[in-house]
Design an enzyme around this catalytic site. Structure first.
Site, PDB file in Angstrom:
ATOM      1  N   GLY A   1      60.396   8.277 114.429  1.00  0.00           N
ATOM      2  CA  GLY A   1      60.903   8.146 113.230  1.00  0.00           C
ATOM      3  C   GLY A   1      62.212   9.328 112.849  1.00  0.00           C
ATOM      4  O   GLY A   1      62.769   9.012 111.865  1.00  0.00           O
ATOM      5  N   LEU A   2      61.864  10.124 113.747  1.00  0.00           N
ATOM      6  CA  LEU A   2      63.162  11.350 113.370  1.00  0.00           C
ATOM      7  C   LEU A   2      64.330  10.669 113.435  1.00  0.00           C
ATOM      8  O   LEU A   2      65.326  11.293 112.667  1.00  0.00           O
ATOM      9  CB  LEU A   2      62.885  12.453 114.447  1.00  0.00           C
TER      10      LEU A   2
ATOM     11  N   TYR B   1      45.495  -0.646 122.972  1.00  0.00           N
ATOM     12  CA  TYR B   1      46.430  -0.658 121.508  1.00  0.00           C
ATOM     13  C   TYR B   1      45.230  -1.358 120.478  1.00  0.00           C
ATOM     14  O   TYR B   1      44.524  -2.136 120.564  1.00  0.00           O
ATOM     15  CB  TYR B   1      47.538  -1.517 121.455  1.00  0.00           C
TER      16      TYR B   1
ATOM     17  N   GLY C   1      66.596   8.161 110.214  1.00  0.00           N
ATOM     18  CA  GLY C   1      67.064   8.538 108.704  1.00  0.00           C
ATOM     19  C   GLY C   1      65.852   9.338 108.120  1.00  0.00           C
ATOM     20  O   GLY C   1      65.814   9.210 107.039  1.00  0.00           O
TER      21      GLY C   1
ATOM     22  N   SER D   1      59.163   4.942 122.286  1.00  0.00           N
ATOM     23  CA  SER D   1      59.579   6.056 121.205  1.00  0.00           C
ATOM     24  C   SER D   1      61.241   6.183 121.083  1.00  0.00           C
ATOM     25  O   SER D   1      61.775   7.421 120.992  1.00  0.00           O
ATOM     26  CB  SER D   1      58.615   7.148 121.352  1.00  0.00           C
ATOM     27  N   PRO D   2      61.776   5.092 120.842  1.00  0.00           N
ATOM     28  CA  PRO D   2      63.333   5.202 121.111  1.00  0.00           C
ATOM     29  C   PRO D   2      64.008   5.903 119.837  1.00  0.00           C
ATOM     30  O   PRO D   2      65.030   6.258 119.797  1.00  0.00           O
ATOM     31  CB  PRO D   2      63.907   3.622 121.013  1.00  0.00           C
TER      32      PRO D   2
END
Length: 326
Positions: free
Chosen positions: A221-222, A53, A225, A216-217
């Site tokens: 970003g989808l 990372y 909101g 990626s919960p």
């Protein structure tokens, strides 16, 4: 803060994990320190990173540079922090350009662990995760390397990430034959828009007692909101996906508005409702984003709300093989 056992282990972690993938990539060191301070203040003690990372800030993107780990290490060096944190990092990705500077050979596992310890400025890693399956390296070699690190006190638990259900099964079978605990957790892509692991990974985690740690919960970003943010002129890296999923996103954000909750919080609450899930990994870019994410812990979704979410974001139809066979 709420806490849960990591799978069948006796180790408790916060129900939300602090993901540090953005550290060094889009979040500078000072802001990263603020986020970690805020996390600790709110009882978020589960920190997740990886050796690779933060490398995107370097010109050569073919290898990792450990920037995220270095940020965490310098934060630990301020004192009074390391003993409060359950620290997880990962091994597998290329960390240099040599043929043995990647994957899960005993050679690379040993060297990668030593390098991570140095960057993190600590003498042990609480959860050492295999970042991806390496089917070229035999399990006997992988477990021998991990067992040695446990015996040396350099790691406490071993986890997997991005494993298939049968990889979990074969890995645990090999560990049992060696009288070794094997895997404590599996970190998988899992959210309302990506539910493939419901077929076999989640059943495998439940059977073998692994804590499931969704990455990626919010679906990149989808589920945070995206439509509302687009209306406000905020650009998204998921522009193409937004258009593809616009009807579902419209229904989803309308449901969240009806509930009086933010879309990101509903998405996290949906994950937390699953008894196999230990702690979703949240990757805030700012201190405010971290604080806002804590609301998900207070939300209790009704069975009717879950049914409506399933209609908007249908899964694979249940667990294998019943999802596709009689």
């Amino acid at each position: 803060m709420q806490y849960a056992y990591l799978g069948r282990t006796g180790l408790q972690v916060s129900r939300l994990g602090l993901g540090t993938m953005n550290f060094g990539m889009v979040t500078d060191e000072a802001t990263s320190f603020e986020i970690m301070d805020e996390a600790l203040t709110h009882g978020v003690i589960y920190f997740d990173t990886a050796d690779v990372y933060g490398g995107a800030q370097k010109p050569d993107i073919k290898k990792g540079y450990g920037v995220s780990e270095e940020f965490i290490g310098r934060w630990f060096a301020q004192g009074g922090r390391r003993e409060h944190i359950v620290l997880a990092t990962k091994v597998y990705q290329p960390m240099d350009l040599g043929p043995n500077d990647r994957h899960l050979s005993a050679y690379h596992i040993r060297r990668a662990c030593e390098d991570s310890l140095r960057r993190l400025q600590t003498d042990h890693i609480d959860l050492y995760q295999m970042h991806h399956i390496d089917r070229r390296t035999p399990w006997e070699e992988i477990w021998q390397a991990m067992e040695l690190l446990v015996q040396q006190g350099k790691i406490l638990y071993v986890g997997s990430s991005n494993f298939a259900g049968w990889d979990i099964a074969t890995g645990q079978g090999a560990a049992t034959a060696r009288h070794f605990m094997g895997l404590a957790s599996e970190q998988s892509l899992y959210n309302l828009t990506a539910r493939t692991i419901e077929l076999e990974v989640i059943p495998a985690c439940r059977y073998y007692g692994l804590g499931l740690v969704p990455w990626s919960p919010l679906g990149g970003g989808l589920l945070g909101g995206a439509l509302q943010k687009a209306k406000e002129g905020r650009r998204s890296q998921e522009g193409g996906k937004i258009e593809k999923l616009r009807p579902q996103l419209e229904s989803y954000e309308a449901l969240c508005k009806e509930l009086g909750e933010q879309p990101a919080d509903v998405a996290m609450a949906w994950l937390l409702r699953n008894p196999v899930v230990t702690a979703p990994i949240s990757g805030p870019r700012t201190k405010a984003q971290l604080t806002e994410s804590l609301r998900a812990l207070e939300i209790s979704l009704s069975d009717e709300t879950v049914r409506r979410l399933d209609e908007i974001w249908p899964g694979p139809g249940g667990e294998a093989p019943k999802a596709y066979a009689w």
